[in-house]
Design a protein around this motif. Sequence first.
Motif, PDB file in Angstrom:
ATOM      1  N   CYS A  75       0.864  -1.194   0.000  1.00  0.00           N
ATOM      2  CA  CYS A  75       0.000   0.000   0.000  1.00  0.00           C
ATOM      3  C   CYS A  75       0.897   1.240   0.000  1.00  0.00           C
ATOM      4  CB  CYS A  75      -0.907  -0.004   1.228  1.00  0.00           C
ATOM      5  SG  CYS A  75      -1.792   1.549   1.444  1.00  0.00           S
ATOM      6  N   TYR A  77       0.448   3.973   1.126  1.00  0.00           N
ATOM      7  CA  TYR A  77       0.306   4.780   2.350  1.00  0.00           C
ATOM      8  C   TYR A  77       0.729   4.021   3.602  1.00  0.00           C
ATOM      9  CZ  TYR A  77      -2.409   7.388  -1.008  1.00  0.00           C
ATOM     10  OH  TYR A  77      -2.792   8.065  -2.132  1.00  0.00           O
ATOM     11  N   CYS A  78       0.594   2.683   3.587  1.00  0.00           N
ATOM     12  CA  CYS A  78       0.830   1.900   4.807  1.00  0.00           C
ATOM     13  C   CYS A  78       2.013   0.936   4.694  1.00  0.00           C
ATOM     14  CB  CYS A  78      -0.393   1.056   5.149  1.00  0.00           C
ATOM     15  SG  CYS A  78      -1.905   1.990   5.220  1.00  0.00           S
ATOM     16  N   CYS A 115      -6.074   1.737   5.490  1.00  0.00           N
ATOM     17  CA  CYS A 115      -6.222   3.195   5.420  1.00  0.00           C
ATOM     18  C   CYS A 115      -7.404   3.611   4.537  1.00  0.00           C
ATOM     19  CB  CYS A 115      -4.929   3.803   4.884  1.00  0.00           C
ATOM     20  SG  CYS A 115      -4.562   3.302   3.196  1.00  0.00           S
ATOM     21  N   HIS A 159      -7.384  -0.231  -0.048  1.00  0.00           N
ATOM     22  CA  HIS A 159      -6.937  -0.814   1.234  1.00  0.00           C
ATOM     23  C   HIS A 159      -8.110  -0.746   2.217  1.00  0.00           C
ATOM     24  CE1 HIS A 159      -3.500  -1.112   4.420  1.00  0.00           C
ATOM     25  NE2 HIS A 159      -4.247  -2.180   4.354  1.00  0.00           N
TER      26      HIS A 159
HETATM   27 ZN   LIG Z   1      -3.079   1.569   3.326  1.00  0.00          ZN
END
Ligand SMILES: [Zn+2]
Lengths: 1001, 91
Positions: free
Chosen positions: B6, B8-9, B63, B59
């Motif tokens: 991901c 972001y994660c 998130c 996701h």
């Molecule tokens: Zn994420």
Amino acid sequence: MTKNLRVKSSEYIDETNRISFKFNGKTYHGFKGDTLASALLANDVHLVGRSFKYHRPRGIMTSGSEEPNAIIQINPGTNRTEPNVRATEVEIYEGLEASSQNCWPSVEFDIGGINNFLSPFFPAGFYYKTFMWPASFWEKYEFFIRHSAGLGKSPTSSDPDIYDHRNVHCDVLVVGAGISGILAAKNAAKNNFKTLLVDEKNELGGSTIYENNEFNKIDNKTPSEWLKKEIDELKGIKNLEIKTRTSVAAYHQYNYLLARENLTDHLEAKDKTNKIRQRLLKIRAKKVILATGALERPLIFNNNDRPGIMLSSAIKKYSEFYGVACGSKNVFFTNNDSAYESALSLYNKGINVEAIIDIREQSESKIVKKVKEAGIKIYWSHTIVDTTGYKRLNSVSIMKLSNDGTSVTGSKISILCDCLGVAGGWTPAVHLYTQSGSKLKFDQEKKVFLPNKNTSEQISVGSCGGDFKIDEIIKNLNQKLKDNLNIKETDLDNIKVEIDQENSKRNIWLLPSDKPMGKTKPFVDYQNDATAKDIKLALREGFRSIEHVKRYTTTGMGTDQGKLGNMHALGIIADTAGVKMGELGTTTFRPPYTPLTFGTIVGRNVGKFFDIFRRTPMNDWHVENKAEFENVGQWKRAWYYPINGETMHQAVQRESKAARESAGILDASTLGKIDIQGSDASEFLNRVYTNAWSKLAIGKCRYGLMLNEDGMVYDDGVTTRLGENHYIMTTTTGGAANVLGKLEDYLQTEWPELDVYLTSVTDHYATASLCGPNSKKILKKIIPDLDLSDKNFPHMSFKEANIGTIQCRIMRISFTGEHSYEINVQASYGKDLWKKCMEAGQEFNITPYGTETMHLLRAEKGFIIVGQDTDGTMTPIDLQMDWIVSKKKYDFIGKRSLYRSDTMREDRKQLVGLLTDDPNIVLEEGAQIVSELNQSPVEMLGHVTSSYFSPNLKKSIALAVVRGGKDMMGKKLFVPMENKNINVTVASPVFYDEKNERLNA
Amino acid sequence: MFLINCPYCGERDQQEFKAGGEAHIERPKQPTELSDDEWAEYLFMRKNIKGVQFERWNHAHGCRKWFNMVRDTSNDEIKAIYKMGEKPPSQ
Ligand SMILES: [Zn+2]
């Protein structure tokens, strides 16, 4: 009197710990360390089962998880019984009971054995050919097939054991703890890789641990001595975790592997209680090292399946590891040197080895010379053409092989024996490798499929990678470890290996007999009784694809996935079709490598943990007041509240009347709630709902309909404007998560420029819906200082207020058509709120009602329920809800689709009301609607979507979708049922209070 | 079960994610201007190729961000992952 074939004491067998167990009702003894197979063999029991199709007597063939024959039922008749277990994998314990499968009345005398004599009538594809016609007979055939094919019995009571799942993360996972696996794990861990080493057996060392061939030496020790020292050294190594009795069942992409750790199967019943039986390990490994070894192949010759015929390597393991001789008169049949090791193992323990039949012309290896010196007769260039013995082998007949290996010559020699070890070479165990998506390549020289193209970070080492000799294994392992783990030095750099170099091999996939092919039974797949003859027949009938041949002949389709015979099947196909091995591809090995129990697969997700469920804050009250519950998505919702033994119908009729005549209360906490904030919140609602939102005043509520881009109704609910840039949206109970997801999707991907923030607050608020003509009086009692006048607090508006110290949001909205309020408080106050309403409402006989009454009341008003009256194919126009579709707005989700030629058709199914001519007949939901009774076939115009007996109207009412229904007002239609035809009339879907006068009553 | 990175994660198990179909199909800005055929093209037509495919993923149990993925559907190799609005990597 059974013979005792225990021939030497073994360090793996604890002869001080004598164990008694039962097999087919008879008591036997073995020792701690025995498998069921080794203990039975020590008692001279070979016959353990019957084959699937011909019910031929079958014996133990192997010493491992590849076993095709010794498939048994464990602890029959108990709640821990388990079918299809391999006797070669069961560790015995005191009190173990086991029985044969697929035989009746007993393994010794089996009625189904008649199939063996009828076998000319059971060719390949027998089931397909025979049971096809006439089609209507299939049910009878199925009954017959199911009763004759008895592959074990499942337990009839629930499983008493506990199963578990665990996530495991490691840098390096090593699968298989033979010599390669142990050395790989040791060197990985020593180089600071967090390493997990797993093996399906209960002891480490694989086959090398009993490898005592005097001509192979590692650092001047026998391989077995040397490896024991290496295993001892594992104990002190940090970063290394070892799990035995752990079988990797599946190797998925991205190095995700599933393994079953067996924790209590080897324990006595009293020690199994309250322990986890099996644990499913979900392993994510950065790197995988496959060291799964190789499986010995049998040889394919006439009648090669009699009890007493085993893999040569299994005979060696039983002799060296378990101290058991598998026969007293042994013969070996081989195409390579492996059998000579097994023969010597027996010879050295004083067991008779009558002869070795070798299809090769000669071998000059040291071990062959040693066997010659021992005086064991070797028949070079010979093959077995037949065997005798029904329940146990008693002789083999051999003849000389022609030079090309396709026929036999000379005279026949018969050799008496009770055990035959066959050695057809070694097949790398590439099952897990191919499961990972990696590709194999056929090695023409070694005649095996070898790893070729990896799809993830993995290496195959040792014999599963094609290295069969110890010097090759260590040399290549060393290089692969260095390359893959990026390390410079290993323990293996200075190891001295001596080996018996010569090991020639002659590969003939199908050995000839003096009998014509049609009169022979050379089994390729023992479990499914597929013979070389069947494979050849399939080819003659035109099958070419390996996958088709496999299914047609059932080769490799058993619980063992044809681990022993697949290579022969491929070889025979290649030879018969005149193509090269490898050009046909290979069959696909699918997970699991060995069968998994259902318990292991589901783990702790059983009983009430099978699926999660959600309860509202008022749930305890509903339970105390004897509500019946229904599942709505994951929610447990109060369905109805029966009193004094009422039926559901009686309760719902009472609740429905009370709600309209005085007051009712519904727990509406499960409705989805989405908090919407941001300077573009109004614009956002304009785009997602069909109606206009910009002009909604603060403190006002509005019903909204949400479509998919295809124009079909997706969800609905009331949204309230709390502030300039602040709304709270309600969704259907079942649609909450999906609506949030859809709104987020649009915000993130199509309209990122909008300043809007979404938060799910479904669980944060509890909601009581108070309805009925007395609802206002009740609310007044609870909140005396709130002005409830129609002027201050009209229908479709919102107020904030306090009940004592509890803050609440109150919407005057209605899903029943009655004057009503939805009171929202913080979830933790939900039960208090509910009790206060009940107290205040007592004098008005306030009646709690459940979802069923809610459905009835809204149906009286013709309000739709998305998902009941709609099914993803209804537009708002179809629902006669044109009024909610804005003509002025330029765009909203689904708008364009409302003008597609298909959605504009006049004859689409449309929502209408239905009234039965007999007001007491309640239609069945889902019942079909027609306009003609005496026509066949007749067009189905639509179906009933909602149907109730209305206590307020004292008649049956229904909603339905009917083709062209909008223009059928007053038309007579029919609902044909099994025993009667019901006459109905199309009506307006609004049955009650069409002018909405009660909202302000 | 993929391991998805991901943007972001970081790397997470596939079960945290939801697949969202073909990527880079923009919702028409002026749907009312489109013919039935043009709208149908946007609405219904999706590629399902054996080989390199551009996909949307979410996701969902993390998130909740949407992002793009380039995946070879023949062997599930994830070739690239990039955020919504970013240009796809050249093939
Ligand atoms: Zn994420």
